[in-house]
Design a protein around this motif. Structure first.
Motif, PDB file in Angstrom:
ATOM      1  N   GLU A  26      36.693  39.957  36.238  1.00  0.00           N
ATOM      2  CA  GLU A  26      36.181  40.474  34.969  1.00  0.00           C
ATOM      3  C   GLU A  26      35.327  39.406  34.276  1.00  0.00           C
ATOM      4  N   ILE A  27      35.737  38.159  34.432  1.00  0.00           N
ATOM      5  CA  ILE A  27      35.046  37.019  33.825  1.00  0.00           C
ATOM      6  C   ILE A  27      35.006  35.888  34.841  1.00  0.00           C
ATOM      7  N   PHE A  28      33.871  35.197  34.924  1.00  0.00           N
ATOM      8  CA  PHE A  28      33.795  33.982  35.730  1.00  0.00           C
ATOM      9  C   PHE A  28      33.883  32.792  34.795  1.00  0.00           C
ATOM     10  N   ALA A  29      34.690  31.799  35.171  1.00  0.00           N
ATOM     11  CA  ALA A  29      34.882  30.620  34.328  1.00  0.00           C
ATOM     12  C   ALA A  29      34.520  29.348  35.078  1.00  0.00           C
TER      13      ALA A  29
ATOM     14  N   ILE B  90      25.407  31.204  39.750  1.00  0.00           N
ATOM     15  CA  ILE B  90      24.406  32.183  40.183  1.00  0.00           C
ATOM     16  C   ILE B  90      25.084  33.331  40.924  1.00  0.00           C
ATOM     17  N   GLU B  91      26.067  33.020  41.752  1.00  0.00           N
ATOM     18  CA  GLU B  91      26.794  34.063  42.483  1.00  0.00           C
ATOM     19  C   GLU B  91      27.499  35.006  41.521  1.00  0.00           C
ATOM     20  N   ALA B  92      28.136  34.441  40.499  1.00  0.00           N
ATOM     21  CA  ALA B  92      28.828  35.276  39.514  1.00  0.00           C
ATOM     22  C   ALA B  92      27.838  36.121  38.721  1.00  0.00           C
ATOM     23  N   MET B  93      26.693  35.549  38.370  1.00  0.00           N
ATOM     24  CA  MET B  93      25.657  36.315  37.680  1.00  0.00           C
ATOM     25  C   MET B  93      25.187  37.468  38.560  1.00  0.00           C
ATOM     26  N   SER B  94      25.001  37.191  39.849  1.00  0.00           N
ATOM     27  CA  SER B  94      24.559  38.231  40.789  1.00  0.00           C
ATOM     28  C   SER B  94      25.561  39.369  40.872  1.00  0.00           C
TER      29      SER B  94
ATOM     30  N   ILE C 275      40.353  36.650  35.701  1.00  0.00           N
ATOM     31  CA  ILE C 275      39.461  35.532  35.381  1.00  0.00           C
ATOM     32  C   ILE C 275      39.376  34.705  36.661  1.00  0.00           C
ATOM     33  N   GLY C 276      38.181  34.390  37.097  1.00  0.00           N
ATOM     34  CA  GLY C 276      38.055  33.698  38.379  1.00  0.00           C
ATOM     35  C   GLY C 276      37.107  32.521  38.340  1.00  0.00           C
ATOM     36  N   THR C 277      37.292  31.632  39.297  1.00  0.00           N
ATOM     37  CA  THR C 277      36.363  30.528  39.484  1.00  0.00           C
ATOM     38  C   THR C 277      36.217  30.248  40.960  1.00  0.00           C
ATOM     39  N   VAL C 278      35.101  29.654  41.344  1.00  0.00           N
ATOM     40  CA  VAL C 278      34.856  29.219  42.725  1.00  0.00           C
ATOM     41  C   VAL C 278      34.432  27.757  42.637  1.00  0.00           C
TER      42      VAL C 278
ATOM     43  N   ALA D 229      46.526  39.652  32.691  1.00  0.00           N
ATOM     44  CA  ALA D 229      45.520  38.662  33.081  1.00  0.00           C
ATOM     45  C   ALA D 229      46.013  37.830  34.263  1.00  0.00           C
ATOM     46  N   ARG D 230      45.100  37.544  35.174  1.00  0.00           N
ATOM     47  CA  ARG D 230      45.381  36.676  36.316  1.00  0.00           C
ATOM     48  C   ARG D 230      44.225  35.694  36.476  1.00  0.00           C
ATOM     49  N   LEU D 231      44.547  34.499  36.934  1.00  0.00           N
ATOM     50  CA  LEU D 231      43.523  33.493  37.210  1.00  0.00           C
ATOM     51  C   LEU D 231      43.435  33.296  38.713  1.00  0.00           C
ATOM     52  N   VAL D 232      42.253  33.521  39.282  1.00  0.00           N
ATOM     53  CA  VAL D 232      42.035  33.366  40.716  1.00  0.00           C
ATOM     54  C   VAL D 232      41.128  32.158  40.941  1.00  0.00           C
ATOM     55  N   ILE D 233      41.605  31.233  41.755  1.00  0.00           N
ATOM     56  CA  ILE D 233      40.871  29.999  42.041  1.00  0.00           C
ATOM     57  C   ILE D 233      40.480  30.007  43.513  1.00  0.00           C
ATOM     58  N   VAL D 234      39.173  30.124  43.770  1.00  0.00           N
ATOM     59  CA  VAL D 234      38.647  30.153  45.136  1.00  0.00           C
ATOM     60  C   VAL D 234      38.114  28.768  45.472  1.00  0.00           C
TER      61      VAL D 234
END
Length: 375
Positions: free
Chosen positions: A271-274, A287-291, A198-201, A227-232
């Motif tokens: 796998e999922i953008f949050a 928009i980047e995650a949708m792309s 699961i990621g976010t930017v 599951a892992r959470l990645v924070i960019v």
């Protein structure tokens, strides 16, 4: 006016954020059309490194003097006179003194771009700011908003006339995010192929409320050991957010990458953008995650529910950690459904949010205003 029009962009801060990355895209794609200069009022120029060619070297950029009120307006007027731009572009509330200074003694045409509001105005505008915006922005040659939510506010609250108000949705290079992840980067971050990421930017500022996402992740992590959470991203919230993950025992499952010049190197592994923000308008990160073909789980802020595909819209809900956790869990339970939603998001990003379409719209606006002011 010079042969190549000189545009001065004034930001409260030129940190790495959505508005700053949008300008980077404009400059990098159309370097030959204008001469761009960037002024950050707080002296932060982190996003300058993303620009391949900028008119003012970083070491020569001055810091805005610590002033307020009329003193700040006079200081802005003096700086505009020194820069002698052909067009002044101001961004958000933090640059309002520049818009006011140009109003009192107009030296060049101006455009104001409003991307949203800070945490102190996430529920409603402060009255004195509303009145100041109405005065300052009505006097601009153009006002740009990237969301329909802001378009409504600009009409009803600031009384911007239709001929001056421009809705220009954010756009990105969609193809850039259709790529495999950087496996070397993943290994460096301790991410394995079987991790469900699961990621976010986001810029780590209070209004992004990444703490809410960490709280939501805590509710689902026990059910999904991989599951892992990645924070960019980076910002003033980095230290307290790391302390939060340690306090709730998730320090080994939450990965902070800091700023990345190429977020696509990791976003494509999600796998999922949050998105857990308190306030947004039209976030580039979505928009980047949708792309990248990802499903989006988000708080219901700004235009996010309209931005995503109709299949994804049910996963944009109330502003709470509980709602985020429920929707994350639902998609983790049904990965194939997430892939279908991601594919529909990618198709919508290609159709609605292209970089060239956005750049063309800004080019037309800037050239039109410059042409009108030559008469």
């Amino acid at each position: 006016m010079s042969v190549k029009p000189r545009i001065l962009h004034v930001f409260p801060s030129f940190e790495v954020g959505g508005a700053q990355r949008r300008l980077v895209s404009l400059i990098n794609r159309r370097q030959g059309r204008f001469t761009h200069s960037v002024f950050a009022m707080n002296g932060c120029y982190d996003a300058l490194s993303l620009i391949r060619d900028v008119a003012i070297p970083k070491e020569e950029l001055p810091r805005f003097p610590d002033k307020s009120g009329l003193s700040a307006i006079r200081a802005c007027s003096k700086l505009i006179k020194e820069y002698t731009p052909d067009l002044l572009i101001t961004y958000n509330w933090g640059s309002v003194e520049w818009a006011l200074s140009n109003l009192l003694n107009k030296k060049c045409p101006s455009v104001h771009i409003q991307d949203g509001f800070g945490p102190d105005e996430q529920t409603r505008e402060k009255l004195h700011r509303k009145l100041t915006r109405m005065i300052a922005y009505q006097a601009c040659d153009g006002v740009v908003v990237p969301s329909h939510t802001l378009e409504t506010i600009a009409r009803r609250s600031w009384h911007i006339r239709s001929r001056k108000l421009h809705y220009i949705p954010n756009g990105i290079d969609v193809e850039r995010f259709i790529c495999p992840p950087d496996r070397a980067l993943m290994a460096k971050l301790g991410l394995e192929n079987d991790h469900r990421i699961i990621g976010t930017v986001a810029a780590l500022r209070p209004e992004k409320n990444v703490g809410r996402l960490i709280e939501a992740f805590a509710q689902v992590s026990e059910l999904y050991p991989k599951a892992r959470l990645v924070i960019v991203g980076d910002g003033i919230g980095m230290k307290p957010l790391k302390m939060l993950t340690e306090r709730i025992g998730l320090y080994d499952k939450v990965i902070f990458t800091g700023n990345l010049d190429k977020p696509e190197n990791i976003v494509s592994a999600f796998e999922i953008f949050a998105l857990s923000s308190d306030t947004e308008q039209m976030p580039l990160s979505v928009i980047e995650a949708m792309s990248a073909g990802l499903p989006i789980v988000s708080t219901d802020v700004g235009d996010v529910a309209e931005m995503v595909s109709s299949q994804n819209a049910p996963y944009v809900q109330e502003i709470s950690a509980g709602a985020l956790a429920r929707n994350l869990s639902a998609l983790l339970n049904r990965p194939e459904s997430g892939k279908r939603i991601g594919a529909s998001n990618q198709a919508k990003a290609k159709h609605d949010f292209s970089l060239e379409g956005m750049i063309d719209a800004y080019d037309v606006l800037f050239m039109d205003i410059l042409a009108k002011n030559r008469k």
